[in-house]
Design an enzyme around this catalytic site. Sequence first.
Site, PDB file in Angstrom:
ATOM      1  CB  SER A 145     -14.528   5.559   0.968  1.00 38.32           C
ATOM      2  OG  SER A 145     -13.392   6.187   1.523  1.00 38.32           O
ATOM      3  CE1 TYR A 158     -13.452   1.158   4.161  1.00 42.85           C
ATOM      4  CE2 TYR A 158     -12.194   2.938   3.154  1.00 42.85           C
ATOM      5  CZ  TYR A 158     -13.337   2.481   3.786  1.00 42.85           C
ATOM      6  OH  TYR A 158     -14.374   3.361   4.033  1.00 42.85           O
TER       7      TYR A 158
HETATM    8  C1  BGC Z   1     -12.825   5.708   6.410  1.00 38.50           C
HETATM    9  C2  BGC Z   1     -12.443   6.539   7.606  1.00 38.50           C
HETATM   10  C3  BGC Z   1     -11.444   7.609   7.212  1.00 38.50           C
HETATM   11  C4  BGC Z   1     -11.942   8.389   6.005  1.00 38.50           C
HETATM   12  C5  BGC Z   1     -10.935   9.410   5.507  1.00 38.50           C
HETATM   13  C6  BGC Z   1     -13.285   6.605   5.289  1.00 38.50           C
HETATM   14  O1  BGC Z   1     -13.640   5.857   4.175  1.00 38.50           O
HETATM   15  O2  BGC Z   1     -13.861   4.799   6.772  1.00 38.50           O
HETATM   16  O3  BGC Z   1     -11.898   5.705   8.627  1.00 38.50           O
HETATM   17  O4  BGC Z   1     -11.240   8.499   8.295  1.00 38.50           O
HETATM   18  O5  BGC Z   1     -12.248   7.512   4.958  1.00 38.50           O
HETATM   19  O6  BGC Z   1      -9.653   8.878   5.374  1.00 38.50           O
END
Ligand code: BGC
Length: 261
Positions: A145, A158
Amino acid sequence: MYKELEGKTAVVTGGSKGIGTAIAKRFGTEHMNVVVNYFSDSKGAEEAVRIIEEAGGKGVAVQANIGEESGVKKLLDQALEFFGSIDVWVNNAGVENRSATHELSLDDWNRIITTNLTGVFLGSKVALQYFTDNERKGNIINMSSVHEQIPWPGFANYAASKGGLKLFTETIAMEYGKRNIRVNNIGPGAINTPINSDKFLDPLQYEETARMVPMHRIGKPEEVAAAAAWLASDESSYVTGITLFVDGGMTLYPAFQDGKG
Ligand code: BGC
């Protein structure tokens, strides 16, 4: 299309929705065999299989909990049983939940870390074991991410899982490079998937997030799947240990976009 992908086999964890299904579909159009892993959404997984076959590939849905060693072993065994070999392993399954850190329960901490980080370790472990035992060239793609780089208040679990994933991927890329096993991350930004579709259905929230993206729009799952196909292909044969951000520029400090600072 990447000709060399035809007939190759890929495992995609969390393939029953969102980016996972988009990757499964793209691999289908590449005429690959795809093992669609799911945890609870059997309908979504069956639909992904249908989409793969419609696109020209072969698919099979396999239920497994990738957060457990027995789960990833089952996934590997079933993949070998159905398709005979494995070429690409995509650790895509991921979860998130919002909570202020002082209110974050240990259960929610563990749940996110187990799927997003331990699951990637376990999936990579069985894939690496298979590639090394069989002296095969291998390819592992991990769904990270932008939050492996950008801190995210309210999502400490996360962000910690994705930050950990960055160094996990770099480390195993280094460890297995000489065996011709490539390991890379994809770092999606704001993509329209079930994990956040509610948010983006609301025009105000859409606009709020779009403003954080230099390209000023939310991404599509297919745009992430295109990166996965490239990383799986021989066109990226000298690429390992990177994070390929697919984020419309979200990692570029967009707060500076008007030249202030
Ligand atoms: C998340 C999303 C978020 C994006 C940007 C991703 O890793 O799963 O929910 O919108 O990052 O912040």
